[in-house]
Each structure stands twice: as C-alpha cells, then as structure tokens.
Motif scaffolding. Sequence first.
Motif, PDB file in Angstrom:
ATOM      1  N   ILE A  72     100.258  -0.972  20.732  1.00  0.00           N
ATOM      2  CA  ILE A  72     100.985   0.184  21.260  1.00  0.00           C
ATOM      3  C   ILE A  72     100.320   1.475  20.790  1.00  0.00           C
ATOM      4  N   ILE A  73      99.951   1.515  19.507  1.00  0.00           N
ATOM      5  CA  ILE A  73      99.227   2.688  19.009  1.00  0.00           C
ATOM      6  C   ILE A  73      97.919   2.851  19.763  1.00  0.00           C
ATOM      7  N   GLN A  74      97.204   1.751  19.980  1.00  0.00           N
ATOM      8  CA  GLN A  74      95.935   1.821  20.704  1.00  0.00           C
ATOM      9  C   GLN A  74      96.123   2.393  22.100  1.00  0.00           C
ATOM     10  N   ARG A  75      97.207   2.014  22.781  1.00  0.00           N
ATOM     11  CA  ARG A  75      97.444   2.547  24.125  1.00  0.00           C
ATOM     12  C   ARG A  75      97.748   4.044  24.097  1.00  0.00           C
ATOM     13  N   GLY A  76      98.128   4.560  22.927  1.00  0.00           N
ATOM     14  CA  GLY A  76      98.421   5.990  22.813  1.00  0.00           C
ATOM     15  C   GLY A  76      97.272   6.797  22.251  1.00  0.00           C
ATOM     16  N   THR A  77      96.063   6.224  22.261  1.00  0.00           N
ATOM     17  CA  THR A  77      94.880   6.943  21.804  1.00  0.00           C
ATOM     18  C   THR A  77      93.788   6.856  22.857  1.00  0.00           C
ATOM     19  N   VAL A  78      92.841   7.778  22.779  1.00  0.00           N
ATOM     20  CA  VAL A  78      91.672   7.747  23.654  1.00  0.00           C
ATOM     21  C   VAL A  78      90.567   6.916  23.028  1.00  0.00           C
ATOM     22  N   ARG A  79      90.330   7.127  21.748  1.00  0.00           N
ATOM     23  CA  ARG A  79      89.252   6.371  21.103  1.00  0.00           C
ATOM     24  C   ARG A  79      89.704   4.927  20.868  1.00  0.00           C
TER      25      ARG A  79
ATOM     26  N   ASP B  87      95.598  17.118  25.352  1.00  0.00           N
ATOM     27  CA  ASP B  87      95.360  17.299  26.788  1.00  0.00           C
ATOM     28  C   ASP B  87      95.578  16.029  27.614  1.00  0.00           C
ATOM     29  N   LYS B  88      95.834  14.899  26.946  1.00  0.00           N
ATOM     30  CA  LYS B  88      95.909  13.640  27.695  1.00  0.00           C
ATOM     31  C   LYS B  88      97.166  12.828  27.363  1.00  0.00           C
ATOM     32  N   ASP B  89      98.197  13.477  26.835  1.00  0.00           N
ATOM     33  CA  ASP B  89      99.429  12.754  26.513  1.00  0.00           C
ATOM     34  C   ASP B  89     100.376  12.803  27.714  1.00  0.00           C
TER      35      ASP B  89
ATOM     36  N   ARG C 252     109.409  10.501  33.360  1.00  0.00           N
ATOM     37  CA  ARG C 252     109.210   9.149  33.885  1.00  0.00           C
ATOM     38  C   ARG C 252     108.465   8.264  32.892  1.00  0.00           C
ATOM     39  N   ALA C 253     107.404   8.809  32.271  1.00  0.00           N
ATOM     40  CA  ALA C 253     106.618   7.994  31.336  1.00  0.00           C
ATOM     41  C   ALA C 253     107.461   7.583  30.136  1.00  0.00           C
ATOM     42  N   PHE C 254     108.334   8.480  29.696  1.00  0.00           N
ATOM     43  CA  PHE C 254     109.174   8.134  28.548  1.00  0.00           C
ATOM     44  C   PHE C 254     110.237   7.116  28.941  1.00  0.00           C
ATOM     45  N   ALA C 255     110.793   7.248  30.119  1.00  0.00           N
ATOM     46  CA  ALA C 255     111.788   6.277  30.578  1.00  0.00           C
ATOM     47  C   ALA C 255     111.187   4.873  30.622  1.00  0.00           C
ATOM     48  N   ALA C 256     109.923   4.772  31.041  1.00  0.00           N
ATOM     49  CA  ALA C 256     109.250   3.473  31.058  1.00  0.00           C
ATOM     50  C   ALA C 256     109.058   2.943  29.645  1.00  0.00           C
TER      51      ALA C 256
END
Length: 298
Positions: free
Chosen positions: A175-182, A243-245, A155-159
């Motif tokens: 977009i990169i920032q949304r894919g990181t924790v820090r 652990d959070k992807d 589902r997350a990939f389809a979005a």
Amino acid sequence: MTKSFRTPDDRFAGIPDYPFDPRYHMLDDGLRLHYLDEGPRHATPVLMLHGEPSWSYLYRKMICPVVEAGYRVLAPDLIGFGKSDKPTSKSDFTYARHVGWMEEWLEATGIANIVLVCQDWGSLIGLRLLAAHPEKFAAVVLSNGGLPAGQPAPRAFAAWRRFSRYSPVFPVGRIIQRGTVRTLADAEVAAYDAPFPTRGSKAAARIFPSLVPLGSNSAVPDQEAAWRVLETFDRPFTCCFSDKDPITRGGDAIFRKRVPGARDNPLHRTLSGSHFIQEDDPSGFVQAILDTAKRAGV
C-alpha cells in the motif's frame, strides 16, 4: 484495560536506515507509545507526525538532516502503528481518542515553540493538537493532508475507504509502495510490514479511513472548532503538497485562504512525488521545514 498487541522487537531487527534509539511513554490507559527523540534537548523541537498505514520509519531520511541543522526532532508512532501498542478491535479507535492519546504524550514531553510537520493522518491529529494548544506551536509545515469537516469524500479516497473496509488482505508495505513514485527496495517494503504480523495488529490501519470526517460524521463539530482556531493562527504555515497525489491534490487551497499564517507566506511550494512524499522528495520536504523555521525565527 484495552486489549492490545505489542509487536515483538525482533520484527524490527535489521530495518535499513533506522538507527534511532527507541523511547517509550506509558499512557494513562496502559498503552505504550513509542517515539524518537533526536538532537539537542534544548533545541527548537520539530514534531514529525506520520499518517496511515505508515509509522515513524517514514521520516527516516528527514530526521538526520533536520537534526544536523540544529533542531530537535520528535517522531512518535501513533497508537496502533509502528512500535507503539496496537489495540486489536476496530471499535477501540476513534478520532477523539487518537487526539487524546497524542495530547497526553505531548503534555508529558513538555515541549513548546514547536515546528509541526505533518502529512496524511498526521495532519488530522497534529492540527487538532495545535487547535487545542496554539501557544505551543511556532510554525506548521503541511504536506498531503488536511482537516476535513464534513465535505464529500473525493472519489479516490472513497475507493481507498472501501478497500480498507472490505479487502480480504491488507498488505501495508505494498500500500505504501502504491502511494509513492519511486520503487521501494524489498527491505523498505518489509520495514513497513514489520509492525503488523497479525490480523488484529492491523485494526488501526483498517479503520482509519472510516474515521476521516468526510460526509456526515460525529467529529465534524470538533473539526469546525479547530478551524476557528486555525483562522487566528498567524505564525508561518507552509503548504508543500505533491504534484502526483490523487487524494490530496489541491488541498492546500483552503489553508492558503483561511489561515493567516498561510495567506502571507511566500514559502508554499509543490514537491515532486505522490502521497508519501517523505519517500519521493524528502530533501524538498526538509528544505520547506528549515525555511519555515527560519521564517518563524526559531
């Protein structure tokens, strides 16, 4: 000749923590591919492949520690990304063409006994390179990626696929920032934006999610053929997913089950972070590389 955009060099001036000399290879179809090549020429090569919409800047915190451990690091920018040329039409990009471009470059480098390090689209391309030339690879370290062959899209990939197709804006750094924790510094966000100053320069980043062979896709037979090779690959294959992807979490299970070099490998681990683990846990990723290379005896 493919119509392409070459990002002006001044877009990369002052980028933080990226002191590496650029190297270039001209592909047969006239596209220029950029790559980094750090460390002793005679040392075991570690090939770091990025995904999208990132570029070799993603590995900046990992390159020096691996070189300092005695290895040679090569980190190319995929065509359409970073300092490599960028075809400006989405129709210029296919999965097979990307594999072909990287295979041509890999042959030109002459490297062998490779430790493959890959994440995101780096794994879709890198594992296909391994399948085409398994004799060249000594080991694999895989994080947050896979080799899909027609299964349904999460589902997350389809979005994400819908966003990449239809969003009127495509802010790569955010977009990169949304894919990181820090939280990335403003200069780091700007570095991810740097290669893409025009709408046409983002064609690859926009189309890549639609090329992933999830569901019905013409690339599925090639993926299945690659899996048949992976099912014979008995050299060390380490999974270090984060652990959070939300997209790739749990994606290591298929490799642990089907790849001989992964089944008996005690080095699998969970890293702390989100999709772009190179930003969240670069030291953990580096340690997985060094441990895997040691297990491979290279």
